[in-house]
Design a protein around this motif. Structure first.
Motif, short mmCIF file in Angstrom:
data_model
loop_
_atom_site.label_atom_id
_atom_site.label_comp_id
_atom_site.label_asym_id
_atom_site.label_seq_id
_atom_site.Cartn_x
_atom_site.Cartn_y
_atom_site.Cartn_z
N GLY A 166 0.65 -1.22 -0.10
CA GLY A 166 0.18 0.28 0.27
C GLY A 166 0.48 0.93 -0.10
O GLY A 166 1.75 1.31 -0.55
N ASP A 167 0.38 2.07 0.45
CA ASP A 167 1.37 3.98 0.70
C ASP A 167 2.14 3.76 2.13
O ASP A 167 3.45 4.49 1.96
CB ASP A 167 0.64 4.64 1.44
N LEU A 168 2.81 2.28 2.58
CA LEU A 168 4.03 2.13 3.05
C LEU A 168 4.83 2.81 3.01
O LEU A 168 5.37 2.12 1.68
CB LEU A 168 4.17 0.97 3.84
N PRO A 169 6.16 3.41 3.59
CA PRO A 169 6.99 4.08 2.82
C PRO A 169 8.62 2.86 2.67
O PRO A 169 8.69 2.69 3.85
CB PRO A 169 7.56 5.34 3.37
N MET A 170 8.57 3.29 1.41
CA MET A 170 9.69 1.75 2.04
C MET A 170 10.70 1.77 1.94
O MET A 170 11.65 2.50 1.52
CB MET A 170 10.18 0.65 0.20
N GLU A 171 12.09 0.53 2.30
CA GLU A 171 13.76 1.54 2.55
C GLU A 171 13.83 0.25 1.81
O GLU A 171 15.23 0.52 1.29
CB GLU A 171 13.82 0.98 3.99
N GLY A 184 -1.08 -11.87 12.39
CA GLY A 184 -2.17 -11.84 13.24
C GLY A 184 -3.28 -11.63 12.17
O GLY A 184 -3.03 -11.47 11.24
N TYR A 185 -4.16 -12.22 12.96
CA TYR A 185 -5.72 -12.01 11.80
C TYR A 185 -6.04 -10.57 12.26
O TYR A 185 -6.61 -10.64 13.23
CB TYR A 185 -6.05 -13.10 12.26
N ILE A 186 -6.97 -10.15 11.82
CA ILE A 186 -8.35 -9.04 11.90
C ILE A 186 -9.24 -9.65 10.35
O ILE A 186 -9.18 -10.53 9.89
CB ILE A 186 -8.04 -7.86 12.28
N ASP A 187 -10.62 -9.30 11.02
CA ASP A 187 -11.21 -9.66 10.30
C ASP A 187 -11.34 -9.20 8.76
O ASP A 187 -11.27 -7.77 7.95
CB ASP A 187 -12.84 -8.87 11.00
N GLY A 188 -11.00 -10.10 7.74
CA GLY A 188 -10.95 -9.49 6.31
C GLY A 188 -9.66 -9.88 6.52
O GLY A 188 -9.28 -9.86 5.09
N TRP A 189 -8.30 -9.57 7.67
CA TRP A 189 -7.24 -9.62 6.44
C TRP A 189 -6.00 -10.16 7.81
O TRP A 189 -6.58 -10.48 8.93
CB TRP A 189 -6.63 -7.98 6.84
N VAL A 190 -4.72 -10.53 6.83
CA VAL A 190 -3.93 -10.71 7.98
C VAL A 190 -2.84 -10.12 7.77
O VAL A 190 -2.46 -9.30 7.44
CB VAL A 190 -3.14 -11.86 6.94
N ILE A 191 -2.21 -9.55 8.95
CA ILE A 191 -0.98 -8.28 9.51
C ILE A 191 0.16 -9.38 9.32
O ILE A 191 0.00 -10.27 9.94
CB ILE A 191 -1.27 -7.87 11.14
N VAL A 192 1.22 -8.70 8.64
CA VAL A 192 2.58 -9.26 8.86
C VAL A 192 3.05 -8.06 9.29
O VAL A 192 2.86 -6.45 8.61
CB VAL A 192 2.76 -9.82 7.32
N ILE A 193 3.90 -7.82 10.24
CA ILE A 193 4.84 -6.96 10.78
C ILE A 193 6.05 -6.73 10.19
O ILE A 193 7.31 -8.09 10.10
CB ILE A 193 5.26 -6.86 11.70
N GLY A 194 6.56 -5.91 9.61
CA GLY A 194 7.73 -5.82 8.96
C GLY A 194 8.20 -4.41 8.58
O GLY A 194 8.05 -3.82 9.23
N PRO A 195 9.47 -3.94 7.34
CA PRO A 195 10.23 -3.00 7.43
C PRO A 195 9.84 -2.12 6.52
O PRO A 195 9.22 -2.62 5.78
CB PRO A 195 11.94 -3.52 7.32
N ALA A 196 10.13 -1.10 6.71
CA ALA A 196 9.92 0.41 6.64
C ALA A 196 10.10 1.90 7.23
O ALA A 196 10.22 1.93 7.86
CB ALA A 196 8.06 0.87 6.46
N TYR A 197 10.45 2.67 5.91
CA TYR A 197 11.08 3.85 6.81
C TYR A 197 10.49 4.23 7.79
O TYR A 197 8.47 4.78 7.77
CB TYR A 197 10.95 4.97 5.25
N HIS A 198 11.38 4.70 8.75
CA HIS A 198 10.85 6.26 9.64
C HIS A 198 9.87 5.13 11.01
O HIS A 198 8.52 5.04 11.69
CB HIS A 198 9.60 6.67 9.71
#
Length: 224
Positions: A166-171, A184-198
């Motif tokens: 999406g709009d996450l600023p990439m490094e 983790g899960y939320i309704d309708g989505w899978v969330i993955v934590i990863g790197p981004a600028y700032h």
């Protein structure tokens, strides 16, 4: 006739009451204060007060980790307010000119699992954000890991993160350079934590229904 009807209804209601007890009851607990030189601290937390016992313990432990405080032996709403106050005091003593905002919310729950998300924002002349997503099994309280949610290899997970950045600023310049963090899960989505600028951890939101072929499903067809 009435007695027969009553005997049928009571067994039907009993499992519903048991199921309802397994869902979390939360209270929103907030604390804020200001120090010198534009230093401030604020926190809003959906603190769980009742629910699946093993998951309840795990969520409380995770919340304490997120606010960087040791979990006391006994933790209820009053002692958690005290913990937030102590967290604030420690932060105001150590930080200088930084505003910290902590938001911890329950963002999904079904009969099998419960999900909490955290966003911690530190802002002075720049803004840094730390996000985390944690889904806990109600069966035994453990936190779901990447291999329990995805049935593909890590490289494919990175490809999905990149496709849904999406709009996450990439490094980084490509999916191969990403790092797969917590999930983790939320309704309708899978969330993955990863790197981004700032970001010291950014939430990549992957649309569940569009990537089902790469996900594990629960026995009942649910998330876990």
């Amino acid at each position: 006739m009435f007695g027969k009807i009553l005997m049928v209804l009571v067994p039907m209601l009993f499992p519903l009451s048991i199921m309802a007890q397994s869902f979390f009851v939360t209270r929103n607990i907030a604390y804020s204060d200001k120090g010198d030189r534009r230093t401030s601290f604020s926190a809003k937390v959906d603190f769980p007060v009742d629910g699946s016992e093993k998951a309840l313990a795990s969520v409380r432990e995770w919340i304490c980790d997120m606010i960087e405080m040791d979990k006391p032996k006994h933790l209820d709403t009053e002692s958690f307010r005290d913990l937030l106050r102590d967290c604030c005091g420690a932060y105001l003593m150590e930080a200088e000119g930084v505003a910290r905002k902590i938001v911890i919310e329950r963002t999904f729950e079904d009969e099998n699992c419960v999900t909490y998300e955290a966003t911690i924002t530190d802002e002075d002349s720049e803004k840094w954000i730390c996000q985390d997503c944690a889904t806990f099994s109600k069966r035994d309280g453990h936190r779901l890991q990447v291999g329990e949610i995805f049935n593909c290899d890590e490289e494919k997970v990175k490809e999905l993160m990149w496709a849904y950045r999406g709009d996450l600023p990439m490094e980084v310049a490509s999916a191969e350079e990403l790092v797969v963090g917590n999930v983790g899960y939320i309704d309708g989505w899978v969330i993955v934590i990863g790197p981004a600028y700032h970001y010291t951890g950014a939430a990549y939101k992957i649309r569940y229904e569009e990537v089902e072929e790469f996900l594990n499903k629960g026995i009942s067809g649910g998330y876990h």
